[in-house]
Structure formats: C-alpha cells, structure tokens
Design a protein around this motif. Structure first.
Motif, PDB file in Angstrom:
ATOM      1  N   SER A  78      81.827  99.559  10.720  1.00 42.83           N
ATOM      2  CA  SER A  78      82.000  99.005  12.058  1.00 42.83           C
ATOM      3  C   SER A  78      80.642  98.545  12.579  1.00 42.83           C
ATOM      4  O   SER A  78      79.606  99.099  12.217  1.00 42.83           O
ATOM      5  CB  SER A  78      82.601 100.058  12.992  1.00 42.83           C
ATOM      6  N   PRO A  79      80.623  97.514  13.415  1.00 47.95           N
ATOM      7  CA  PRO A  79      79.345  97.009  13.928  1.00 47.95           C
ATOM      8  C   PRO A  79      78.545  98.087  14.641  1.00 47.95           C
ATOM      9  O   PRO A  79      79.086  99.064  15.149  1.00 47.95           O
ATOM     10  CB  PRO A  79      79.774  95.902  14.891  1.00 47.95           C
ATOM     11  N   MET A  80      77.242  97.857  14.669  1.00 47.96           N
ATOM     12  CA  MET A  80      76.345  98.784  15.339  1.00 47.96           C
ATOM     13  C   MET A  80      76.341  98.521  16.841  1.00 47.96           C
ATOM     14  O   MET A  80      76.382  97.374  17.288  1.00 47.96           O
ATOM     15  CB  MET A  80      74.924  98.613  14.801  1.00 47.96           C
ATOM     16  N   ALA A 112      85.158 101.816  17.168  1.00 47.38           N
ATOM     17  CA  ALA A 112      84.135 101.725  18.213  1.00 47.38           C
ATOM     18  C   ALA A 112      82.763 101.571  17.557  1.00 47.38           C
ATOM     19  O   ALA A 112      82.539 102.019  16.432  1.00 47.38           O
ATOM     20  CB  ALA A 112      84.174 102.966  19.100  1.00 47.38           C
ATOM     21  N   TYR A 113      81.844 100.910  18.252  1.00 40.24           N
ATOM     22  CA  TYR A 113      80.543 100.624  17.664  1.00 40.24           C
ATOM     23  C   TYR A 113      79.700 101.892  17.546  1.00 40.24           C
ATOM     24  O   TYR A 113      79.517 102.624  18.519  1.00 40.24           O
ATOM     25  CB  TYR A 113      79.794  99.597  18.504  1.00 40.24           C
ATOM     26  N   ALA A 114      79.180 102.136  16.359  1.00 39.36           N
ATOM     27  CA  ALA A 114      78.390 103.334  16.067  1.00 39.36           C
ATOM     28  C   ALA A 114      76.904 103.067  16.278  1.00 39.36           C
ATOM     29  O   ALA A 114      76.442 101.922  16.244  1.00 39.36           O
ATOM     30  CB  ALA A 114      78.647 103.793  14.641  1.00 39.36           C
ATOM     31  N   GLY A 115      76.140 104.136  16.477  1.00 41.04           N
ATOM     32  CA  GLY A 115      74.702 104.008  16.654  1.00 41.04           C
ATOM     33  C   GLY A 115      73.927 104.604  15.488  1.00 41.04           C
ATOM     34  O   GLY A 115      74.501 105.120  14.523  1.00 41.04           O
ATOM     35  N   ARG A 116      72.569 104.505  15.614  1.00 39.48           N
ATOM     36  CA  ARG A 116      71.653 105.038  14.600  1.00 39.48           C
ATOM     37  C   ARG A 116      71.846 104.313  13.244  1.00 39.48           C
ATOM     38  O   ARG A 116      72.060 103.129  13.220  1.00 39.48           O
ATOM     39  CB  ARG A 116      71.799 106.548  14.453  1.00 39.48           C
TER      40      ARG A 116
END
Length: 377
Positions: free
Chosen positions: A336-338, A265-269
């Motif tokens: 993984s994509p942002m 799943a796309y991660a943040g920060r």
C-alpha cells in the motif's frame, strides 16, 4: 472534571461518520485485490475503471512540490479504481452500492475479476534489483535527492570513524475508528463529511479530480476516532463516493471494515539506511554521511516522493556538524502507498542520528548525554 468538547465526547454524544444518516442514502462497499501484483484480464460488475478510467488521484496535502516538473511521476499515480493491473493487496478494483451496509457487502459477490498473478516486489532490496513495477518507468526509483555537500574524508579533521546500518519497519496506526466518508451532491454543490485530519487535502483533491469549483465543495470534519497520520490524506474511496453521489443523485456513505483498514490505509516508516560519522576523541562529530531508501509502496500517493527529502533534511537534528552529505531515495514496491505516521520522517532521522551518537559514546567511553551536549553547540 471534563468540560466542553471533552465532556461531550466522554458522555457518548460525539457525532462520528457512521452516526450521520441522510435520507435515501446509499452505502458503498469496495471490491479489493487479493493479490499484491496481478494483471486484470477482465472485470465484470460494479462501478469499475471502465467508467472511471479518466479520474486519477490528486496531490495530497499542501506539501512542497519537489517533483522538479517531472512528467514521469504521472506513471506512479494511483488510479481511482485499478486499471489493467493491481499493485498491492487491498487496492480498489470496483465499488458496489446498496440500501444498507449489509446489502452493499452482499453485492460484492456480484463482482467477478479474472486475475493473472505476477511476481510481487516486497522489499527495498528487491525493488532496487527488479524490473520496473510500472509499465513505462525506467526504474523503481520514485524520487531521489542529495542534501548537503559531498566531502572526502581525507579533507576533514577526525580521529574516529564509525558506521552502521538501520531499518525502520513499515507500520500503520490502528485507530479505534476506521476511515469513512459521506458524499452528498445536490444542486451542483458537494457536501463531503469525513473522518479526517485534513479537510483542505480532501477539498483540493475533490476539486482537482472531479473538475468542480472549490467554492462548490464543502468538506466537514466529523468527530474523528483516532488517526495518527493515516487520515491526513486524500484516498481513492473519497473520489469514488463523490462520483457515485453525482451519478446516482443520492448521498453515499462509505465505512471501511477493520481488515480493509489494515490492508489499504497508507502506512508509514519503512526506511533502510546506512550512516557513517567522523569524530574527534573528545566526542565532537566533524562529519556525517548517510544513504537512505524509503519504501514508498506501489504509488506516489501520501508521502512517498517527499519522505526521503524530509528525512534527509533533518538528519543532524539539534547538532552542529560542519560536514554533512545525504543521499536519499524512495522506491516502488507492491505494498500500500506510503503515508504520514506519527512524525512522518522526524523519528526516522532522529533514530539514525541518535543511534550513531550512542555508538560514538560507547567507543570513547563517555556518557551519551555529554556527547550530545558537546555536539549541540
């Protein structure tokens, strides 16, 4: 007392993706990369890129187009199923289908992939120093922006200057319900059920990548068991399920496992930054310079190319600062994509600005609240 929809959910009568079962439905499982970076020497089994090679992810959501017509951004799009290389742990390589979720999971053993592991780029600093992750790219810089007007500190009025470095770790929301979807294509019409925050992102993505008319697609948001941003985008698995439903002429359900969610799943920060402020002895800030880098992950998917602009645009927050200059960029790494997570750039900008105000208050011996009030007008 709960009423309406809240009572419906609290009483256990919600209808989540995995509660929906259609006649003669297939269950999909994804064979994923165990490597952060590797060359794919051979793929044998399952639905893989040999068939889906022409399909690529569409732009996610309705965000502003800041590409400036850059054709090279196509280099950074994620293939639906990996082509020639994998660039993050969990990247989809092949899909298998069974009569139930246990059958489909068992069929993953029928997929054989010959990997040639490669050196992964695991940080912003490594990315800036390394050769391009993607073949054909000139660097690992995905996108770069300047905001405000560049100024010379000799030309502004200040008594004090302060600078510091910051780092926001990459994080991922871990909602109770993982990602999932059901694709049901029949009589030229695609009905797509999803645990999502954005039906329009998915509809736009499906229409763009499958070549279907938007009027032939209906996206239904099921009850959603948490999201925090990670269910706001258009993922490769959605297209795979839709394509499989069209191919096999049956509904296709995909419910990911918890380990898949944490991997893919796309991660943040994931932001590294430097800031310098110029201020008067009374606490009034007269200038700020910021340089920041965003870890976009392996592909331009969720918010990777947009995030540095969005963060830089909000650096000053509620404060009136006459001289502002920001250099912002996002870089490619083997992660993984942002994607968006809880504010999608706003907390990062606030952290930089508010920390600098705290440092200034400490230096001049004023209450931080007073310094904030001075700079709010």
């Amino acid at each position: 007392m709960y009423s309406g929809k809240k009572a419906f959910l609290v009483n256990g009568r919600g209808r989540y993706i995995d509660d929906i079962n259609l006649p003669d439905m297939l269950y999909m499982s994804i064979y994923r990369s165990p490597y952060a970076r590797a060359r794919l020497k051979n793929i044998d089994g399952g639905l893989n890129s040999h068939e889906l090679r022409a399909y690529y992810k569409a732009a996610v959501g309705e965000m502003a187009d800041l590409s400036g017509g850059r054709e090279d951004l196509k280099l950074y799009r994620e293939p639906v199923l990996a082509i020639d290389y994998v660039n993050y742990v969990g990247q989809p390589i092949a899909a298998v289908f069974g009569k139930n979720k246990y059958d489909s999971e068992d069929k993953l053993s029928e997929v054989n992939v010959d990997f040639e592991p490669m050196q992964a780029v695991s940080s912003i600093d490594e990315s800036l120093k390394s050769d391009p992750v993607h073949n054909g790219a000139s660097s690992n810089i995905l996108a770069s922006y300047t905001l405000g007007t560049k100024f010379d500190e000799k030309d502004i009025d200040y008594d004090i200057s302060l600078e510091d470095e910051f780092f926001n770790e990459r994080i991922l929301g871990n909602s109770i319900e993982t990602r999932g979807c059901i694709a049901d294509y029949r009589d030229g019409f695609l009905t797509f059920y999803a645990s999502t925050q954005s039906v329009h992102s998915i509809k736009n993505g499906l229409a763009s990548t499958l070549g279907l008319d938007r009027d032939k697609i209906r996206v239904i948001q099921a009850d959603t068991g948490g999201a925090f941003g990670s269910k706001g985008g258009y993922y490769p698995e959605y297209l795979i399920a839709a394509y499989a439903s069209m191919k096999y002429k049956k509904p296709v359900k995909w419910i990911e496992t918890r380990s898949e969610y944490l991997m893919a799943a796309y991660a943040g920060r994931g932001v590294k930054s430097w800031a310098k402020i110029y201020a008067k002895n009374n606490g009034k800030i007269t200038g700020i310079q910021v340089k920041l880098y965003v870890d976009a992950g392996a592909y331009d998917a969720g918010t990777g190319s947009f995030a540095p602009y969005f963060i830089g645009y909000q650096i000053t927050g509620p404060y009136l600062i006459k001289n502002v200059y920001v250099e912002a960029a996002s870089v490619i790494t083997n992660k993984s994509p942002m994607g968006p997570y809880r504010g999608a750039g706003r907390p990062e900008a606030s952290f930089i600005m508010e920390r600098m105000i705290d440092l200034l208050a400490d230096r001049i011996g004023k209450d931080p609240a007073d310094v904030r009030l001075i700079n709010a007008s």
